[in-house]
Design an enzyme around this catalytic site. Structure first.
Site, PDB file in Angstrom:
ATOM      1  N   LYS A  89     -64.113  -1.302  92.928  1.00 35.79           N
ATOM      2  CA  LYS A  89     -62.957  -0.098  93.622  1.00 35.79           C
ATOM      3  C   LYS A  89     -62.945  -0.028  94.499  1.00 35.79           C
ATOM      4  CE  LYS A  89     -63.565   3.438  90.228  1.00 35.79           C
ATOM      5  NZ  LYS A  89     -64.617   3.260  88.809  1.00 35.79           N
ATOM      6  N   GLU A 111     -58.141  11.862  93.645  1.00 29.87           N
ATOM      7  CA  GLU A 111     -58.597  12.845  92.659  1.00 29.87           C
ATOM      8  C   GLU A 111     -59.583  11.888  92.060  1.00 29.87           C
ATOM      9  OE1 GLU A 111     -57.653  10.234  90.360  1.00 29.87           O
ATOM     10  OE2 GLU A 111     -55.829  11.107  91.236  1.00 29.87           O
ATOM     11  N   SER A 377     -68.221  -5.338  86.401  1.00 30.29           N
ATOM     12  CA  SER A 377     -67.789  -4.477  87.844  1.00 30.29           C
ATOM     13  C   SER A 377     -68.242  -3.628  88.909  1.00 30.29           C
ATOM     14  CB  SER A 377     -66.406  -3.494  86.914  1.00 30.29           C
ATOM     15  OG  SER A 377     -67.104  -3.516  85.901  1.00 30.29           O
TER      16      SER A 377
HETATM   17  C1  LIG Z   1     -64.388   2.581  87.019  1.00 30.28           C
HETATM   18  C2  LIG Z   1     -65.238   1.658  87.096  1.00 30.28           C
HETATM   19  C3  LIG Z   1     -64.320   0.600  85.788  1.00 30.28           C
HETATM   20  C4  LIG Z   1     -63.369   1.244  85.253  1.00 30.28           C
HETATM   21  O1  LIG Z   1     -61.771   1.169  85.974  1.00 30.28           O
HETATM   22  P1  LIG Z   1     -61.483   0.104  86.140  1.00 30.28           P
HETATM   23  O2  LIG Z   1     -59.359   0.054  87.048  1.00 30.28           O
HETATM   24  O3  LIG Z   1     -61.013  -0.023  84.153  1.00 30.28           O
HETATM   25  O4  LIG Z   1     -61.339  -1.713  86.536  1.00 30.28           O
HETATM   26  C5  LIG Z   1     -65.317   0.282  85.386  1.00 30.28           C
HETATM   27  N1  LIG Z   1     -66.193  -0.398  85.980  1.00 30.28           N
HETATM   28  C6  LIG Z   1     -67.046   0.188  86.817  1.00 30.28           C
HETATM   29  C7  LIG Z   1     -68.751  -0.038  87.693  1.00 30.28           C
HETATM   30  C8  LIG Z   1     -66.081   1.143  88.038  1.00 30.28           C
HETATM   31  O5  LIG Z   1     -66.703   2.152  88.494  1.00 30.28           O
END
Ligand SMILES: *Cc1c(COP(=O)(O)O)cnc(C)c1O
Length: 395
Positions: A89, A111, A377
């Site tokens: 993020k 938000e 992610s």
């Molecule tokens: C917020 C988040 C997501 C989902 O958001 P995308 O916009 O689909 O990438 C996925 N994995 C993690 C670890 C997140 O914090």
């Protein structure tokens, strides 16, 4: 043709479905982004923060133990869990916060639902020295006390929203209202490839760094591209950011959505797999809605995948057949959460565990000289309480 077009459309999806009064703000943002994304000083400054502050480039790690246990294709992990803050993020919030600063804005608003985007925004705002205020539903504030405190520690103000269902969608309405009222001084920072144009394009550009690095790293390590890349999809920013660099290549691209308690139960977040076309939060895309067009409540054990919409560009690429989608249930994600922790000593975010599950499933059926990249992610520290409860463990 390069998409989106001038109207912000990806072959029909996307656009700017916002109130007339917001148009000047949106057009101002579009112009500023167009200017700064080509500005070498801006790029250098962003590179500096990504490198020195966020910790980029992140490694592309060969998961040897997981690969051996699976017995099929080689599995590589793109370690976005190692980005400062614990997820991808920050790539986006740093990019937009820097843009806000260049635009001369004095204040960033955002938000947040579970609080992850709010925290990433607070981090970027503190690093760049801009005031930050985050709208959050009172229901969410109650559920996510730790993230509220984190934001406050970094000097962000959390504004409780007690209208409607007191959750994310009400916070989005309040943030829009604030932007409208304070457009001269305020930048509205959106957390995924959603919202009116130019947000989907802009967030994609800030997350593309994931795929750019991945391509370079896999070529260095393997001298060839991977056979498949797997990423989880909430709004879609980590997935598109990873996939984008490979769209023209012969690489299978697979998005994994939240199957929740099972697609048949209706309790899921599988928007691309099961959704229909409509307008939500300023963009025309796939979404979860009933036959009257009322937005349905999404569900996932992973807070980041619990959203009834999805990015318009992903909707387009899925419709075109370039990106495949599937879903993984809560229980399957929990299984992958344990598996990666045990085999590799990496506790994944529950969101990322969805992608891990599917990657392992397809790796089993592939040859040993084939390769899969999974975008990890985020890290799972934030999820240990939820996981303990799901596994019936008392802490
Ligand atoms: C917020 C988040 C997501 C989902 O958001 P995308 O916009 O689909 O990438 C996925 N994995 C993690 C670890 C997140 O914090």
């Amino acid at each position: 043709m390069k998409l989106p077009n001038k109207l912000g459309k990806f072959n029909g999806y996307g656009g700017k479905f916002a109130p007339e009064v917001l148009m000047p703000a949106i057009e101002g943002l579009e112009k500023a982004f167009g200017k700064f994304i080509r500005d070498s000083e801006f790029q250098e400054e962003l590179d500096y923060y990504l490198r020195e502050f966020a910790g980029r480039p992140t490694p592309l790690y060969y998961a040897k133990n997981l690969t051996e246990k699976t017995g099929g294709a080689k599995i590589y992990l793109k370690r976005e869990d190692l980005v400062h803050g614990g997820a991808h993020k920050l790539n986006n919030t740093l990019g937009q916060a820097l843009l806000a600063k260049k635009m001369g804005k004095k204040r960033i608003i955002a938000e947040t639902g579970a609080g992850q985007h709010g925290v990433a925004t607070a981090i970027a705002a503190a690093a760049l020295g801009i005031k930050c205020e985050v709208y959050m539903g009172t229901e969410d504030i109650e559920r996510q006390k730790l993230n509220v405190f984190r934001m406050q520690l970094m000097n962000a103000k959390v504004i409780p929203v007690s209208s409607g269902s007191c959750t994310l969608k009400d916070s989005i309405n309040e943030a829009m209202r604030d932007w409208l009222t304070n457009v001269e001084t305020t930048y509205y920072l959106i957390g995924s490839i959603v919202g009116p144009h130019p947000y989907p394009m802009m967030v994609r550009e800030f997350q593309r760094v994931i795929g750019r690095e991945t391509k370079k790293q896999i070529l260095e390590k393997e001298d060839s591209l991977p056979n498949a890349i797997v990423a989880c999809v909430g709004g879609g920013s980590n997935a598109l950011g990873t996939f984008y660099e490979f769209l023209e290549d012969e690489v299978e691209l697979i998005g994994v959505e939240a199957g929740g308690k099972g697609i048949k139960t209706g309790k899921h977040g599988a928007t691309l797999c099961t959704g229909t076309d409509g307008v939500l939060h300023g963009t025309y895309s796939k979404l979860l809605q009933d036959r009257y067009g009322q937005i349905e409540i999404s569900y996932s054990i992973a807070a980041g995948l619990d959203y009834p919409g999805v990015g318009p560009e992903l909707s387009y690429l899925v419709k075109k057949g370039r990106i495949k989608v599937t879903s993984v249930t809560d229980d399957e994600a929990l299984e992958a959460f344990k598996l990666l922790s045990q085999t590799e000593g990496i506790v994944p975010a529950l969101e990322s565990a969805h992608a891990i599950y599917h990657a392992v499933k397809i790796a089993e059926k592939m040859e040993k000289d084939q390769k899969i990249v999974v975008n990890l992610s985020g890290r799972g520290d934030k999820d240990v309480f939820v996981v303990a409860e799901a596994l019936g463990v008392k802490l």
